[in-house]
Design an enzyme around this catalytic site. Sequence first.
Site, short mmCIF file in Angstrom:
data_model
loop_
_atom_site.label_atom_id
_atom_site.label_comp_id
_atom_site.label_asym_id
_atom_site.label_seq_id
_atom_site.Cartn_x
_atom_site.Cartn_y
_atom_site.Cartn_z
N GLN A 2 0.75 -1.15 -0.05
CA GLN A 2 -0.07 -0.10 -0.02
C GLN A 2 0.81 1.30 -0.09
O GLN A 2 0.36 2.12 -0.22
CB GLN A 2 -1.05 -0.03 1.38
CG GLN A 2 -1.78 -1.16 0.93
CD GLN A 2 -2.91 -1.22 2.34
OE1 GLN A 2 -2.63 -2.16 3.19
NE2 GLN A 2 -4.02 -0.48 2.44
N HIS A 50 0.96 -9.34 4.41
CA HIS A 50 -0.09 -8.41 4.74
C HIS A 50 -0.80 -8.31 3.53
O HIS A 50 -0.86 -7.22 2.41
CB HIS A 50 0.59 -7.03 4.99
CG HIS A 50 -0.49 -6.10 5.47
ND1 HIS A 50 -0.34 -5.57 6.56
CD2 HIS A 50 -1.42 -5.46 4.74
CE1 HIS A 50 -1.50 -4.67 6.85
NE2 HIS A 50 -2.20 -4.38 5.69
N ASN A 98 -1.35 -10.94 8.35
CA ASN A 98 -2.38 -9.88 8.50
C ASN A 98 -3.77 -10.17 8.23
O ASN A 98 -4.04 -10.51 6.94
CB ASN A 98 -1.99 -8.72 7.88
CG ASN A 98 -2.78 -7.38 7.80
OD1 ASN A 98 -3.05 -6.87 8.78
ND2 ASN A 98 -3.52 -7.50 6.72
N GLU A 99 -4.86 -10.04 9.13
CA GLU A 99 -6.15 -10.25 8.83
C GLU A 99 -6.36 -11.41 7.84
O GLU A 99 -7.15 -11.24 6.92
CB GLU A 99 -6.76 -9.03 8.23
CG GLU A 99 -6.53 -7.82 9.27
CD GLU A 99 -7.32 -6.54 8.76
OE1 GLU A 99 -7.70 -6.45 7.59
OE2 GLU A 99 -6.93 -5.36 9.45
#
Length: 614
Positions: free
Chosen positions: A176, A274, A331-332
């Site tokens: 990101q 991620h 991550n998540e």
Amino acid sequence: MRITFSVALGLAVATQAQEIYLTTTGYTARPQCTKSTTSTSYHFKSFSYSLEETVRYATSIPSPTTTKTYGPVYKDAAKHLKTTVATSTWGNWLPGETVISATDHNDPYGQAAWSSMWLGADLQNYTTTGIFSTTVSPTPVPTSELVLPPRDYFGPTDCYNFPDDFIFGVAGSAAQIEGAVALEGRSPSLLEKIAPADTPKDYVTDENYFYYKQDIERLTAMGVEYYSFSIPWTRILPFVLPGTPVNKQAIDHYNDLINTVLDAGMQPVVTMLHFDSPLIFVASDSIARHPDIGNVNAGYQNETFVDAFVNYGKILLANFADRVPIWITFNEPLLYAFNFKGVDNVIHAHAQVYRFYHEELKATGKMSLKLNDNFGVPKNPKNASHVQAANRFNEMQLAFFANPIFLGKQYPDSILHTLSGAKALNKTELKYISQTADFFAIDPYTATVVSPADEGISACAANTSSSNSLFPYCVKQETKNVYGWNIGYRSESYVYITPTYFREYLSYLWNTFQSPVLVSEFGFPVWEESKKELSDQRFDSSRSVYYLSYMSEVLRAIHEDGVHVMGALAWSFIDNWEFGQPSHFGIQGVDSETQERFYKKSFFDLVDFVKARQ
């Protein structure tokens, strides 16, 4: 037990075994206030302008005098790798150029083989053009940028302090912010394919891959103590699988990034995966081209995924574990793996990496995985079926992972009796997986109001054909309470400001899973912020309200509820690529044309809040 006024859902005091709800009526009285009995006296006096700006500055982090180590250095850690892999370098993939010039077609890991992965990715409107093509040397942040903004009139009134060991910092993720997606050996990930064709891509973003030293300089100048970032699997291992070459440029880059963080006086928090799952795990016809990343197949259920991830994790740890105090494996993962095989693979892979870290490397840092769940609260807390729905919703998102990892308990019945292909862990698996996390990392952005499916949870869950849109949770999720009010002030995305629910969430996590809680992400995208003038973007008071109210509730959770909250990391330290969506979560803004950064009011307010309470 605490009692707070609520015109909405009343008070929900949750325990692990049951839910108890108390309600109250009437407006909340002012604390310690009595009505004035003196008469009012009006009068004239000579007028003069008396208000002046009070100038305060952010306080930077001092340079460290020593560097703590948490594990063996690479030459010693590498002895624990079962296979040795050659380190290599590749160039850049430039559309229409690289494949033509590559001549090593017989080398399975050569430039031509690497370039063919990008050619096969079929990226739309791809460009590698950015402002920077090499690492930018940092320059000091001018004092004029560090002047604190005017205070908001209303603010927190607590008198608590954070514990001495409380972790405070900011977060971002490689896909990101880095850009440079096909430069210096990185191969394709899922995220280069996920965004719709007519939305922005991650090809350039914030150019942090080359601009990281200046970004770290800016964080240090603001007094940030911890910097959470991720390392892309496809940059470390372009060919992804065990036995394939390691990218020397990537190892050198992240070595320098970690050392730069440490030299600046901050501490790194590193996430291994991620969202940017390697593209090779995902069949091209199974990629959902939709901005809702919650409905994407990331290949976690692939048969080769576990061994490949464990190999990747071991390489990261062998190279960097000596200097990194906190690690996150996944991550998540629920957003990409809400099928039984995917979650089961994640749990097994995580456990293997954890045991390698602590048992083989004898490393002394901390490791976990971080989960996501918009805390489910019952729409009508007096309705037992709504309470049941909220419990099921939270259980399916959290206990699916946390039961075996934190408690050594079996997968929840709601999972075993609902998801296709679900099967119980055997005793050997449970013993191996149990206690393979040092803290409970959660990204608790907001809350959601929950009630059962119209036909009831049992009837919905029995519909294994999944024709019901509410399957497999079989609950309704809303953002209005039982009286029709929004649950909080609304952002541009799914996030609502819900600080009191956040506090209850912390209590739920601590008392249910019995492990220190790290708030590993939380943040607020201001409504249509990107359309505002620069001065209005900077004065983001609604984001300040979000952060200061949440941090106030962290203090109350610690001091009044006895919850061990070990820290909080704000998302994101800069406006970044939000999967093609316009939402801005950053406490810094960025001009995409010039890559110039600017601090927002919320950044100053958040840091000021924490520093005043340390």
